[in-house]
Design a protein around this motif. Structure first.
Motif, PDB file in Angstrom:
ATOM      1  N   UNK A   1       0.642  -1.266  -0.034  1.00 27.41           N
ATOM      2  CA  UNK A   1      -0.072  -0.197  -0.086  1.00 27.41           C
ATOM      3  C   UNK A   1       0.771   1.314  -0.005  1.00 27.41           C
ATOM      4  N   UNK A   2       1.987   1.258   0.738  1.00 23.67           N
ATOM      5  CA  UNK A   2       2.837   2.490   0.805  1.00 23.67           C
ATOM      6  C   UNK A   2       3.212   2.874  -0.681  1.00 23.67           C
ATOM      7  N   UNK A   3       3.869   1.660  -1.266  1.00 25.40           N
ATOM      8  CA  UNK A   3       4.473   1.851  -2.579  1.00 25.40           C
ATOM      9  C   UNK A   3       3.329   2.218  -3.463  1.00 25.40           C
TER      10      UNK A   3
ATOM     11  N   UNK B   1     -11.698   0.802  -3.166  1.00 28.79           N
ATOM     12  CA  UNK B   1     -12.064  -0.537  -3.219  1.00 28.79           C
ATOM     13  C   UNK B   1     -10.686  -1.323  -3.050  1.00 28.79           C
ATOM     14  N   UNK B   2      -9.548  -0.559  -2.986  1.00 36.18           N
ATOM     15  CA  UNK B   2      -8.289  -1.191  -2.527  1.00 36.18           C
ATOM     16  C   UNK B   2      -8.211  -1.344  -1.091  1.00 36.18           C
ATOM     17  N   UNK B   3      -8.836  -0.372  -0.318  1.00 31.88           N
ATOM     18  CA  UNK B   3      -9.039  -0.507   1.120  1.00 31.88           C
ATOM     19  C   UNK B   3      -9.890  -1.422   1.519  1.00 31.88           C
ATOM     20  N   UNK B   4     -11.029  -1.515   0.920  1.00 29.10           N
ATOM     21  CA  UNK B   4     -11.868  -2.674   1.107  1.00 29.10           C
ATOM     22  C   UNK B   4     -11.569  -3.864   1.116  1.00 29.10           C
ATOM     23  N   UNK B   5     -10.696  -4.182   0.191  1.00 27.87           N
ATOM     24  CA  UNK B   5     -10.222  -5.506  -0.305  1.00 27.87           C
ATOM     25  C   UNK B   5      -8.997  -5.767   0.843  1.00 27.87           C
TER      26      UNK B   5
ATOM     27  N   UNK C   1      -9.757  -9.017   7.690  1.00 30.96           N
ATOM     28  CA  UNK C   1     -10.966  -9.861   8.204  1.00 30.96           C
ATOM     29  C   UNK C   1     -10.802 -11.122   8.076  1.00 30.96           C
ATOM     30  N   UNK C   2     -10.484 -11.660   6.859  1.00 30.22           N
ATOM     31  CA  UNK C   2     -10.453 -13.083   6.882  1.00 30.22           C
ATOM     32  C   UNK C   2      -9.221 -13.911   7.666  1.00 30.22           C
ATOM     33  N   UNK C   3      -8.261 -13.224   7.450  1.00 33.33           N
ATOM     34  CA  UNK C   3      -7.175 -13.474   8.073  1.00 33.33           C
ATOM     35  C   UNK C   3      -7.559 -13.759   9.695  1.00 33.33           C
ATOM     36  N   UNK C   4      -7.960 -12.820  10.293  1.00 33.59           N
ATOM     37  CA  UNK C   4      -8.327 -12.669  11.598  1.00 33.59           C
ATOM     38  C   UNK C   4      -9.229 -13.898  11.935  1.00 33.59           C
ATOM     39  N   UNK C   5     -10.335 -14.274  10.990  1.00 35.53           N
ATOM     40  CA  UNK C   5     -11.341 -15.301  11.149  1.00 35.53           C
ATOM     41  C   UNK C   5     -10.564 -16.456  11.225  1.00 35.53           C
TER      42      UNK C   5
END
Length: 226
Positions: free
Chosen positions: A36-38, A172-176, A182-186
């Motif tokens: 994201x930074x790049x 969209x990028x932020x939501x993705x 969220x999925x990783x946390x789950x």
């Protein structure tokens, strides 16, 4: 990694063609750059080529503390912005966060609501314009993207259209990214529960095993005593 731009503004006579080629370059950034930074650094560099941007900034609204913080910047002195925050409704950025509507300032020197809290804009011969557009996810404003640029006229329709399109792509990028987190946390939670269950099952098996050994020992003692 340095992104190699293929955009040549000097050869573009048609505005529509220029916009199409610019958005094509932007889409390549979003597809090829995962960090994201790049991604945002490359995006601001491309905006500088296209818009003659002097500075750029992405702000995020932190609902828990009701404050707006600076997240990504281009062309700013980091020491000047490290402690800069805003409240919803405060200044131009705060107003965009509160209302969810874009704001265009043709000349920052003539705008009394422009706070210049970063101290980046000093009075000089260049007429700096400012555009700030909300970044929204499912209708909720989560931040802003803003630009300082040099304009020779007061027609900002092209810049506003492009920046609005970029804000949608950023959302969209932020939501993705949020969905991935969220999925990783789950998955982590599911793994913890599974490990806990395995530990508990193993404890039960050990207890059952110990009882079997005790029963066998009792039987042997009984046989010897007889």
């Amino acid at each position: 990694m340095k992104y190699q731009y293929q955009l040549d503004v000097s050869k573009m006579d048609n505005i529509e063609k220029k916009q199409t080629e610019f958005l094509y370059e932007v889409s390549k950034l979003f597809v090829t750059i995962k960090d994201m930074n790049l991604l945002f650094n490359s995006l601001f560099s491309l905006l500088a080529v296209y818009f003659s941007v002097v500075r750029g900034m992405i702000n995020v609204y932190i609902e828990e503390i009701d404050e707006i913080h600076i997240d990504k910047t281009y062309g700013y002195n980091e020491t000047d912005i490290s402690d800069v925050t805003y409240k919803p409704g405060e200044g131009i950025i705060g107003t965009v966060i509160k209302t969810g509507n874009p704001i265009v300032i043709p000349s920052v020197e003539d705008e009394p609501n422009f706070l210049n809290r970063t101290k980046a804009r000093k009075s000089n011969s260049e007429n700096i314009s400012f555009i700030c557009v909300p970044i929204k996810i499912t209708g909720t404003t989560i931040g802003t993207i803003s630009l300082d640029l040099i304009k020779k006229d007061d027609d900002f329709s092209e810049e506003l259209q492009i920046l609005t399109t970029l804000s949608i792509m950023i959302a969209h990028a932020v939501q993705y990214r949020l969905d991935l987190i969220t999925r990783e946390s789950e998955l982590e939670s599911e793994n913890r529960l599974l490990k806990q269950k395995l530990i508990e099952d193993n404890k039960i098996e050990n207890i059952i095993g110990r009882h079997s050994l005790i029963d066998e020992l009792k039987d042997k003692i009984t046989m010897v005593s007889q």
